[in-house]
Scaffold this motif. Structure first.
Motif, PDB file in Angstrom:
ATOM      1  N   SER A  96      38.287  73.862  33.409  1.00 31.77           N
ATOM      2  CA  SER A  96      39.133  73.763  34.601  1.00 31.77           C
ATOM      3  C   SER A  96      39.151  75.070  35.380  1.00 31.77           C
ATOM      4  CB  SER A  96      40.557  73.344  34.219  1.00 31.77           C
ATOM      5  OG  SER A  96      41.083  74.156  33.203  1.00 31.77           O
TER       6      SER A  96
ATOM      7  N   ALA B 194      36.150  74.983  37.505  1.00 32.52           N
ATOM      8  CA  ALA B 194      36.323  74.057  38.630  1.00 32.52           C
ATOM      9  C   ALA B 194      37.148  74.653  39.761  1.00 32.52           C
ATOM     10  CB  ALA B 194      36.986  72.768  38.138  1.00 32.52           C
TER      11      ALA B 194
ATOM     12  N   GLU C 192      47.993  66.373  32.921  1.00 26.68           N
ATOM     13  CA  GLU C 192      48.432  67.716  32.572  1.00 26.68           C
ATOM     14  C   GLU C 192      47.967  68.095  31.160  1.00 26.68           C
ATOM     15  OE1 GLU C 192      49.451  69.539  34.721  1.00 26.68           O
ATOM     16  OE2 GLU C 192      50.754  68.526  36.162  1.00 26.68           O
ATOM     17  N   LEU C 193      47.784  69.394  30.944  1.00 29.86           N
ATOM     18  CA  LEU C 193      47.320  69.879  29.646  1.00 29.86           C
ATOM     19  C   LEU C 193      48.233  69.414  28.521  1.00 29.86           C
ATOM     20  CD1 LEU C 193      45.540  71.692  27.828  1.00 29.86           C
ATOM     21  CD2 LEU C 193      47.066  73.595  28.408  1.00 29.86           C
TER      22      LEU C 193
ATOM     23  N   PRO D 124      44.954  77.296  34.496  1.00 27.69           N
ATOM     24  CA  PRO D 124      44.823  75.841  34.369  1.00 27.69           C
ATOM     25  C   PRO D 124      46.139  75.117  34.124  1.00 27.69           C
ATOM     26  CG  PRO D 124      43.090  76.929  33.140  1.00 27.69           C
ATOM     27  CD  PRO D 124      44.036  78.000  33.580  1.00 27.69           C
TER      28      PRO D 124
ATOM     29  N   PRO E 207      46.168  73.025  37.883  1.00 35.25           N
ATOM     30  CA  PRO E 207      44.705  73.005  37.977  1.00 35.25           C
ATOM     31  C   PRO E 207      44.035  72.225  36.854  1.00 35.25           C
ATOM     32  CG  PRO E 207      45.525  75.172  38.535  1.00 35.25           C
ATOM     33  CD  PRO E 207      46.708  74.389  38.043  1.00 35.25           C
ATOM     34  N   PHE E 208      44.649  72.185  35.673  1.00 38.46           N
ATOM     35  CA  PHE E 208      44.085  71.362  34.603  1.00 38.46           C
ATOM     36  C   PHE E 208      44.098  69.895  35.026  1.00 38.46           C
ATOM     37  CE2 PHE E 208      43.947  68.957  30.687  1.00 38.46           C
ATOM     38  CZ  PHE E 208      43.082  69.673  29.881  1.00 38.46           C
ATOM     39  N   LYS E 209      45.188  69.465  35.632  1.00 33.27           N
ATOM     40  CA  LYS E 209      45.276  68.081  36.098  1.00 33.27           C
ATOM     41  C   LYS E 209      44.301  67.829  37.240  1.00 33.27           C
ATOM     42  CE  LYS E 209      48.528  64.583  37.752  1.00 33.27           C
ATOM     43  NZ  LYS E 209      49.943  64.281  38.101  1.00 33.27           N
ATOM     44  N   TRP E 210      44.133  68.820  38.119  1.00 38.12           N
ATOM     45  CA  TRP E 210      43.183  68.649  39.222  1.00 38.12           C
ATOM     46  C   TRP E 210      41.789  68.355  38.680  1.00 38.12           C
ATOM     47  CZ3 TRP E 210      44.551  73.811  42.178  1.00 38.12           C
ATOM     48  CH2 TRP E 210      45.883  73.751  42.612  1.00 38.12           C
ATOM     49  N   ALA E 211      41.433  69.032  37.591  1.00 34.92           N
ATOM     50  CA  ALA E 211      40.079  68.894  37.049  1.00 34.92           C
ATOM     51  C   ALA E 211      39.937  67.715  36.096  1.00 34.92           C
ATOM     52  CB  ALA E 211      39.670  70.187  36.340  1.00 34.92           C
ATOM     53  N   HIS E 212      41.041  67.340  35.394  1.00 34.10           N
ATOM     54  CA  HIS E 212      40.927  66.364  34.303  1.00 34.10           C
ATOM     55  C   HIS E 212      41.781  65.115  34.487  1.00 34.10           C
ATOM     56  CE1 HIS E 212      38.592  69.259  31.984  1.00 34.10           C
ATOM     57  NE2 HIS E 212      39.497  70.164  32.263  1.00 34.10           N
TER      58      HIS E 212
ATOM     59  N   THR F 218      38.384  72.899  43.219  1.00 34.93           N
ATOM     60  CA  THR F 218      39.742  72.359  43.271  1.00 34.93           C
ATOM     61  C   THR F 218      40.637  73.161  44.211  1.00 34.93           C
ATOM     62  OG1 THR F 218      40.311  73.618  41.269  1.00 34.93           O
ATOM     63  CG2 THR F 218      39.607  71.337  40.976  1.00 34.93           C
TER      64      THR F 218
END
Length: 397
Positions: A159, A162, A190-191, A357, A182-187, A166
Motif C-alpha cells: 500500500s 501504491a 481497513e488494515l 497505510p 491508504p491501506f483501504k485505498w489499495a486493498h 492512490t
C-alpha cells in the motif's frame, strides 16, 4: 530482547582500517586510477565502521525498505537457515546448498545481498566461501524480527508502493474517516478489519511488534514503587495492550510491585491467546468508548497513537479525560516515537512512512504538544529510552 553490539576492540580495529584507508589518499594520485580506488576503499571501511555503531535491533525496521535485503531475509527464513548460524557458527556454501537442496547460484545471489548489507561476513577457505552473522545480522536469529520483516514487507509495503497512484486519486489530501486509510485505498478494506479476517497475519503482526519492545524509556519499578500500591489496587491499565506481552514483561521484571495489571483490547485480539501472561488479566474494551476502569494509577497507551490521525487521537483521549480530571493521582503515559523537530534520521522517516497505510503518523515533540493541547493536556515530562522511542507523561493543562 537483548542486543548484541560490536565490541570496543572490534570498533577500534575498524577505526584503524578507516585511518589506513584515509592515509592512502596521499599516495593515490600518483597511480593511474588510484584516487578512485582509494575513495572506494575509504567508503568501504567507513561503512563498516558506521554499521558497527548501529543499534542492531533498531536497524531491522528501516532495512525492510531495502527491498533486495528484505527479500533475501525472507528467502533465508523460508529455507530455515537462520538457526544454522546460532552460537556464532560459520557455515559453508556447500553446507547451505546441501541442507536447502537449492541451486548454488540462488544461494550465491541471496547471500550477495546479505553480505553487502553487512548482515553476514563472508570468508574463503579450503572448502570455498562460508558465512557468519555480524552484529547487524544476529537479531534475525529471533523469530519475532523475522515476523516483522514478513509483516511489513507483505502487508504494509504494497500500500506504500501504491501511494503515487492512490494519493493522486485523492488529490493529495490526508486520509480521513470518510475517505478511509491508504491501506483501504489499495486493498478495499481497513488494515484492522483485514487482520481480523486473517488471524495468521494478525499473529505475525503481534510477533513483529514484540520485536521492538525495549521497555527502557520509563522506570516502571521506581515510579510504581512510589505509589504504595496494595493488592486490590489497579496499578496499570494497558489500553489496547494486545496480548499482554508488555505488561507480562514489566510484571516479570518488577515482581515486588503490587496491584492489578489489566490489559484491554478487542475480543478478537484475545482469541488466539488461551490465557494471559502470568500476573495480568484481560478485559475487552474498544478505545473509542468511555474508559470502564475508573481508578487506575496508570493508564498506558503503547504504540497506539501513531496508528491514528489527530482527530482519532483526540476522540481516544476524550474517553479518558473525564477520569483524569477527577483522579489527580492517575497518570497518563503515552509510549511512542517522539521525532526531532529538525533533521530526522532515515530510520525515523521510515518509521513515519510505515504508519501511512493505516492512516497514522509519527510525531515530533511540537506535534505532540499540539495534539495534546486539543484535549486540554500538556507534557509533564518526556522519559527517554532507546531513541527514538520515548514515554510521554501527560498532565492536565
Amino acid at each position: 530482547m537483548s542486543t548484541v553490539y560490536a565490541s570496543p576492540s572490534e570498533i577500534a580495529d575498524l577505526v584503524e582500517g578507516v585511518n589506513k584507508a584515509a592515509a592512502s589518499f596521499g599516495t593515490a594520485a600518483a597511480a593511474q586510477d588510484g584516487l578512485r580506488v582509494a575513495r572506494q576503499n575509504l567508503q568501504h571501511e567507513a561503512r563498516k565502521l558506521l554499521n558497527s555503531l548501529e543499534e542492531p535491533n533498531g536497524e531491522v525496521w528501516p532495512r525492510v525498505f531495502q527491498v533486495n535485503v528484505s527479500v533475501a531475509v525472507e528467502i533465508v527464513s523460508q529455507l530455515k537457515l537462520w538457526e544454522k548460524f546460532e552460537g556464532g557458527k560459520e557455515v559453508s556454501m556447500a553446507e547451505i546448498v546441501e541442507f536447502t537442496e537449492a541451486d548454488e547460484i540462488i544461494i550465491i545471489r541471496v547471500f550477495r545481498q546479505l553480505t553487502a548489507a553487512n548482515l553476514f561476513a563472508e570468508s574463503i577457505g579450503p572448502s570455498g566461501p562460508s558465512f557468519a552473522l555480524t552484529s547487524l545480522g544476529k537479531p534475525y536469529l529471533h523469530p519475532n524480527h523475522r515476523a516483522f520483516n514478513n509483516f511489513v514487507f507483505f502487508d504494509l509495503i504494497p500500500s506504500i508502493m501504491a501511494m503515487p497512484k492512490t494519493l493522486a486519486e485523492k488529490h493529495y489530501k490526508a486520509p480521513t474517516k470518510e475517505t478511509g486509510t491508504p491501506f483501504k485505498w489499495a486493498h478495499g478494506e481497513e488494515l484492522w478489519t483485514w487482520l481480523g479476517s486473517h488471524p495468521d497475519r494478525a499473529l505475525n503482526m503481534v510477533a513483529g511488534m514484540t520485536s521492538h519492545n525495549r521497555l527502557d524509556a520509563y522506570p516502571w519499578g521506581v515510579e510504581l514503587g512510589k505509589l504504595d500500591l496494595k493488592d486490590e489496587d489497579v496499578a496499570i491499565v494497558d489500553v489496547a495492550g494486545g496480548q499482554g506481552h508488555i505488561m507480562g514483561e514489566i510484571r516479570q521484571r518488577n515482581p515486588q510491585i503490587k496491584g492489578q495489571f489489566i490489559i484491554q483490547d478487542l475480543p478478537s485480539t484475545f482469541e488466539a491467546v488461551p490465557t494471559p501472561p502470568t500476573g495480568v488479566q484481560f478485559m475487552t474494551y474498544d478505545i473509542f468508548t468511555p474508559q470502564s476502569v475508573k481508578d487506575a494509577c496508570v493508564y498506558h497507551y503503547r504504540h497506539i497513537f501513531h496508528n491514528w490521525s489527530d482527530d482519532d487521537c483526540t476522540t481516544i483521549l476524550g474517553q479518558i479525560m473525564p477520569l483524569l480530571k477527577t483522579q489527580p493521582r492517575s497518570k497518563l503515559l503515552l509510549v511512542d516515537v517522539v521525532l526531532p523537530d529538525l533533521n530526522g534520521t532515515m530510520q525515523e522517516a521510515i518509521m513515519d512512512i510505515t504508519m501511512f497505510p493505516m492512516g497514522g503518523m509519527e510525531r515530533t515533540e511540537s506535534q505532540w504538544k499540539q495534539l495534546l493541547a486539543k484535549s486540554g493536556l500538556g507534557i509533564k515530562k518526556i522519559w527517554r529510552g532507546s531513541e527514538p522511542e520515548a514515554c510521554i507523561e501527560c498532565q492536565i493543562a
